[in-house]
Design a protein around this motif. Structure first.
Motif, mmCIF file in Angstrom:
data_model
loop_
_atom_site.group_PDB
_atom_site.id
_atom_site.type_symbol
_atom_site.label_atom_id
_atom_site.label_comp_id
_atom_site.label_asym_id
_atom_site.label_seq_id
_atom_site.Cartn_x
_atom_site.Cartn_y
_atom_site.Cartn_z
ATOM 1 N N SER A 75 39.303 58.718 31.915
ATOM 2 C CA SER A 75 38.328 58.121 31.321
ATOM 3 C C SER A 75 37.336 57.279 32.053
ATOM 4 O O SER A 75 36.010 56.864 31.546
ATOM 5 C CB SER A 75 38.333 57.788 29.834
ATOM 6 N N TYR A 76 37.655 56.826 33.313
ATOM 7 C CA TYR A 76 37.001 55.728 34.025
ATOM 8 C C TYR A 76 36.967 56.291 35.343
ATOM 9 O O TYR A 76 37.928 56.122 36.052
ATOM 10 C CB TYR A 76 37.742 54.533 33.755
ATOM 11 N N ASN A 77 35.741 56.879 35.695
ATOM 12 C CA ASN A 77 35.867 57.701 36.910
ATOM 13 C C ASN A 77 34.632 57.547 37.934
ATOM 14 O O ASN A 77 33.514 57.461 37.349
ATOM 15 C CB ASN A 77 35.856 59.162 36.624
ATOM 16 N N ASN A 78 34.995 57.844 39.084
ATOM 17 C CA ASN A 78 33.712 57.627 40.079
ATOM 18 C C ASN A 78 33.705 59.157 40.474
ATOM 19 O O ASN A 78 34.695 59.414 41.315
ATOM 20 C CB ASN A 78 33.888 56.646 41.203
ATOM 21 N N PHE A 79 32.505 59.762 40.495
ATOM 22 C CA PHE A 79 32.581 61.413 40.604
ATOM 23 C C PHE A 79 30.976 61.459 40.586
ATOM 24 O O PHE A 79 30.542 61.999 39.622
ATOM 25 C CB PHE A 79 33.359 62.353 39.926
ATOM 26 N N TYR A 80 30.335 61.149 41.619
ATOM 27 C CA TYR A 80 28.863 61.287 41.848
ATOM 28 C C TYR A 80 28.499 62.526 41.563
ATOM 29 O O TYR A 80 27.275 62.647 41.368
ATOM 30 C CB TYR A 80 28.454 60.333 43.070
ATOM 31 N N SER A 234 39.153 58.699 49.173
ATOM 32 C CA SER A 234 40.110 60.079 48.724
ATOM 33 C C SER A 234 39.309 60.964 47.916
ATOM 34 O O SER A 234 38.842 60.828 46.684
ATOM 35 C CB SER A 234 40.928 59.241 47.610
ATOM 36 N N ILE A 235 38.771 61.918 48.547
ATOM 37 C CA ILE A 235 37.740 63.019 48.282
ATOM 38 C C ILE A 235 38.280 63.819 47.199
ATOM 39 O O ILE A 235 39.462 64.226 47.448
ATOM 40 C CB ILE A 235 36.905 63.631 49.465
ATOM 41 N N LYS A 236 37.306 64.098 46.247
ATOM 42 C CA LYS A 236 37.773 65.003 45.176
ATOM 43 C C LYS A 236 37.301 66.352 45.417
ATOM 44 O O LYS A 236 36.472 66.689 46.071
ATOM 45 C CB LYS A 236 37.114 64.376 43.775
ATOM 46 N N SER A 237 37.950 67.274 44.785
ATOM 47 C CA SER A 237 37.518 68.678 44.623
ATOM 48 C C SER A 237 37.144 69.255 46.004
ATOM 49 O O SER A 237 36.185 69.652 46.089
ATOM 50 C CB SER A 237 36.486 69.145 43.684
#
Ligand code: MTE
Length: 314
Positions: A75-80, A234-237
């Protein structure tokens, strides 16, 4: 005192224009509230009971620090790509389509391949890795990831002798990811590692947390995790992984190179240009704690940087 999300990762030109505005209205006090510290707001409770079926093999990391509660991690995320508001990522990402999903692995390799998530999960056994995640904004968590060594995938595609770096790319799909309509950033999100960093046994591709497949807000269905570097690495998706000869230019280097370098190694002695990195707020704790060199993984990875000037490694 009400805390305002400082969005410490804001690129300097945006920051400077805000500063100009604030200076214009003579709001020195307000600027201290906005930019004076690195603490974000307390995490909001998640809206569902996803965490009820969380499973984990241990309660602490190897330093004896407790795991961050599952509810906080989701619930506490960085995903610009979704929003810069940490507490709204989960909501905005909830319908993100993570299946079907393929990862293309190519560039300077002998056996380029496009691998589906099903193949990845079948071929590479998933293991639990409990790692500290230290965001460049000076907050941190202890996360029980599920994943597999990136090295296993890279070995299978057989990098050629020319390959020196690995470049990673997140999905580009502004219809699904409304933050990508924000032209401040040069989408898609790109990150990079030196080949030896990518092959290091601590570097994983994560597919789950707390024994369950990743949720969109944490980078579903597959993301990189490099625990000795600031979280932005730590790049997402991830949809593309390329072996390349030249050092890749990451989204953050393209945005503010002097603030977010290629290496992004956690170093308490090298302040960010706008704040100290000497301590951090562990989510769920009240007191700040000292930040450890290389995020506590120096014994495993310091040799990768022997002879290099630490100032090159921010
Ligand atoms: N990857 C993409 N594609 N987009 C992002 O905005 N944010 C990074 C990183 N990976 C980001 C990303 C930052 S700054 C951090 S701290 C971590 O993801 C946060 O991961 P978490 O939300 O799972 O804790």
């Amino acid at each position: 005192m009400a805390e305002i999300d400082p969005l410490e990762i804001t690129p300097e030109h945006v920051y400077l224009s805000r500063r100009r505005f604030l200076t214009g209205v003579g709001a020195t006090v307000a600027s201290i509230v906005l930019f004076g510290g690195c603490d974000g707001p307390e995490p909001a409770p998640p809206s569902d009971d996803w965490c009820q079926s969380a499973q984990v093999g241990a309660d602490t990391d190897e330093l004896g620090d407790p795991l961050t509660p599952c509810e906080d991690i989701i619930s506490y995320n960085n995903f610009y790509e979704f929003t810069t508001d940490k507490q709204k990522v989960a909501l905005l990402a909830q319908d993100f389509r993570t299946s079907p999903w393929n990862v293309e692995v190519g560039g300077l390799v002998r056996k380029p391949r496009t691998v589906s998530m099903d193949e990845l999960l079948q071929r590479y056994p998933q293991e639990e890795r409990i790692y500290r995640l230290r965001c460049v904004e000076a907050w941190s968590m202890v996360i029980p990831w599920l994943g597999f060594p990136l090295a296993s995938l890279l070995e299978d595609v057989e990098p050629t002798g020319k390959a020196r770096y690995v470049r990673f790319e997140t999905l580009y799909d502004p219809e699904q990811m409304p933050g990508q309509k924000n032209r401040t950033y040069d989408w898609p999100y790109v990150e990079g590692l030196r080949l030896d960093e990518a092959m290091h046994k601590l570097t994983i591709l994560a597919t789950g947390i707390y024994g369950r497949p990743l949720l969109p807000q944490d980078g579903a269905p597959i993301r990189l995790v490099v625990p000795w570097k600031y979280g932005f690495k730590s790049i997402k998706s991830v949809v593309r992984i390329d072996l390349v000869e030249e050092m890749p230019v990451s989204l953050w280097m393209a945005t503010a190179r002097h603030e977010y370098g290629f290496y992004g190694n956690v170093n308490p002695d090298i302040p960010h240009p706008r704040w100290s990195q000497s301590s951090e707020r562990r989510i769920g704790e009240l007191r700040r704690r000292p930040t450890l060199p290389l995020n506590g993984y120096a014994d495993e990875v310091a040799h990768l940087y022997e002879g290099m000037d630490p100032k090159e490694l921010f």
